[in-house]
Write a protein that holds these residues in place. Structure first.
Motif, PDB file in Angstrom:
ATOM      1  N   LYS A   1     -34.735-102.529  48.161  1.00  0.00           N
ATOM      2  CA  LYS A   1     -36.162-102.774  47.967  1.00  0.00           C
ATOM      3  C   LYS A   1     -36.950-102.645  49.270  1.00  0.00           C
ATOM      4  O   LYS A   1     -37.759-103.504  49.633  1.00  0.00           O
ATOM      5  CB  LYS A   1     -36.403-104.154  47.341  1.00  0.00           C
ATOM      6  CG  LYS A   1     -35.786-104.339  45.968  1.00  0.00           C
ATOM      7  CD  LYS A   1     -36.524-103.488  44.987  1.00  0.00           C
ATOM      8  CE  LYS A   1     -36.488-104.078  43.593  1.00  0.00           C
ATOM      9  NZ  LYS A   1     -37.291-103.308  42.676  1.00  0.00           N
TER      10      LYS A   1
ATOM     11  N   GLU B   1     -42.510-104.354  43.475  1.00  0.00           N
ATOM     12  CA  GLU B   1     -41.894-105.614  43.908  1.00  0.00           C
ATOM     13  C   GLU B   1     -40.850-105.398  44.992  1.00  0.00           C
ATOM     14  O   GLU B   1     -39.769-105.984  44.978  1.00  0.00           O
ATOM     15  CB  GLU B   1     -41.325-106.376  42.706  1.00  0.00           C
ATOM     16  CG  GLU B   1     -42.397-106.762  41.710  1.00  0.00           C
ATOM     17  CD  GLU B   1     -41.875-107.567  40.528  1.00  0.00           C
ATOM     18  OE1 GLU B   1     -40.642-107.621  40.305  1.00  0.00           O
ATOM     19  OE2 GLU B   1     -42.718-108.142  39.828  1.00  0.00           O
ATOM     20  N   PHE B   2     -41.185-104.539  45.949  1.00  0.00           N
ATOM     21  CA  PHE B   2     -40.303-104.296  47.088  1.00  0.00           C
ATOM     22  C   PHE B   2     -40.386-105.457  48.062  1.00  0.00           C
ATOM     23  O   PHE B   2     -41.356-106.208  48.078  1.00  0.00           O
ATOM     24  CB  PHE B   2     -40.652-102.972  47.762  1.00  0.00           C
ATOM     25  CG  PHE B   2     -39.879-101.809  47.207  1.00  0.00           C
ATOM     26  CD1 PHE B   2     -39.282-100.895  48.054  1.00  0.00           C
ATOM     27  CD2 PHE B   2     -39.721-101.638  45.834  1.00  0.00           C
ATOM     28  CE1 PHE B   2     -38.542 -99.826  47.550  1.00  0.00           C
ATOM     29  CE2 PHE B   2     -38.992-100.578  45.322  1.00  0.00           C
ATOM     30  CZ  PHE B   2     -38.408 -99.669  46.186  1.00  0.00           C
ATOM     31  N   GLU B   3     -39.336-105.622  48.844  1.00  0.00           N
ATOM     32  CA  GLU B   3     -39.232-106.730  49.787  1.00  0.00           C
ATOM     33  C   GLU B   3     -39.809-106.414  51.157  1.00  0.00           C
ATOM     34  O   GLU B   3     -40.174-107.319  51.898  1.00  0.00           O
ATOM     35  CB  GLU B   3     -37.758-107.153  49.953  1.00  0.00           C
ATOM     36  CG  GLU B   3     -37.155-107.751  48.697  1.00  0.00           C
ATOM     37  CD  GLU B   3     -37.829-109.043  48.269  1.00  0.00           C
ATOM     38  OE1 GLU B   3     -38.185-109.861  49.144  1.00  0.00           O
ATOM     39  OE2 GLU B   3     -38.012-109.236  47.045  1.00  0.00           O
TER      40      GLU B   3
ATOM     41  N   TRP C   1     -34.089 -98.109  46.725  1.00  0.00           N
ATOM     42  CA  TRP C   1     -34.287 -98.910  45.522  1.00  0.00           C
ATOM     43  C   TRP C   1     -33.370-100.124  45.479  1.00  0.00           C
ATOM     44  O   TRP C   1     -33.749-101.171  44.953  1.00  0.00           O
ATOM     45  CB  TRP C   1     -34.091 -98.043  44.281  1.00  0.00           C
ATOM     46  CG  TRP C   1     -35.125 -96.962  44.190  1.00  0.00           C
ATOM     47  CD1 TRP C   1     -35.004 -95.672  44.633  1.00  0.00           C
ATOM     48  CD2 TRP C   1     -36.448 -97.069  43.681  1.00  0.00           C
ATOM     49  NE1 TRP C   1     -36.165 -94.969  44.413  1.00  0.00           N
ATOM     50  CE2 TRP C   1     -37.068 -95.803  43.826  1.00  0.00           C
ATOM     51  CE3 TRP C   1     -37.166 -98.110  43.096  1.00  0.00           C
ATOM     52  CZ2 TRP C   1     -38.377 -95.571  43.414  1.00  0.00           C
ATOM     53  CZ3 TRP C   1     -38.470 -97.863  42.681  1.00  0.00           C
ATOM     54  CH2 TRP C   1     -39.058 -96.606  42.844  1.00  0.00           C
TER      55      TRP C   1
END
Length: 190
Positions: A90, A125-127, A87
């Motif tokens: 991300k 909205e993870f990278e 988390w």
């Protein structure tokens, strides 16, 4: 952690639980279904243990396991999950994916990955999304490459398999910045 249900017109991914895993017992016992995995799901007891381990990951907020339902065939097809969820940075993995032989090559996997990648990049909205695959598993490697994932490297002999073999693991990734183009080009027909 709230577990989502992810779906489109072809597939529904619902939270995997001790209440629904029994739908997968017959599929899990198919010959060589997860040959390239260090997990063992070949008996109902081993499958239950596999699910219990996944459920512990929910408590730790590092795993989101799903049961896969094929809306076209109106049957449960297998399982997949988000795992190693980081988390802070991300980044998460999509993996632990297995679907019955009759569902392979039908487009179901592409639909699953579409809803999973959309959720990871657009909702969470993870990278970055990563995939880890046994170097020998050419079928899964080609499937992930078709999704637009890039091979980032190979971890040499990093995973001990059930038969004592030490596999090498191919690490693939998709970045959030790459997702819009991938979604438009790869998933436009999904």
């Amino acid at each position: 952690m709230n577990m989502p249900t992810l779906e489109n017109e072809r597939v529904r991914l619902s939270p995997l639980s001790l209440d629904n895993y029994h739908h997968l017992i017959t599929i899990a016992q198919e010959d060589k279904l997860i040959y390239y995995s260090p997990s063992d799901i070949t008996t109902s007891e081993k499958l239950r243990n596999y699910v219990e381990v996944a459920l512990e990951g929910i408590q730790n907020k590092t795993v989101m396991p799903f049961i896969i339902y094929d809306k076209v065939k109106q049957q449960y097809a297998g399982s997949s999950r988000f795992g190693l969820i980081n988390w802070k940075n991300k980044v998460l993995h999509i993996g632990w994916t297995w679907i019955g032989h009759e569902f392979q090559g039908t487009g179901l996997n592409k639909h699953m990955k579409d809803v999973m990648l959309s959720y990871a990049f657009e909702t969470l909205e993870f990278e970055k999304v990563e995939f880890r695959i046994d170097e020998r598993n050419q079928k899964s490697r080609k499937a992930v490459e078709k999704l637009g994932a890039s091979l980032e490297g190979i971890l040499i002999k990093d995973t001990l398999m059930n038969d004592g073999f030490r596999r090498s693991t191919c690490c693939y990734g998709i970045l959030k910045d790459e997702w819009p183009a991938i979604k438009t080009s790869i998933f436009k027909t999904v």
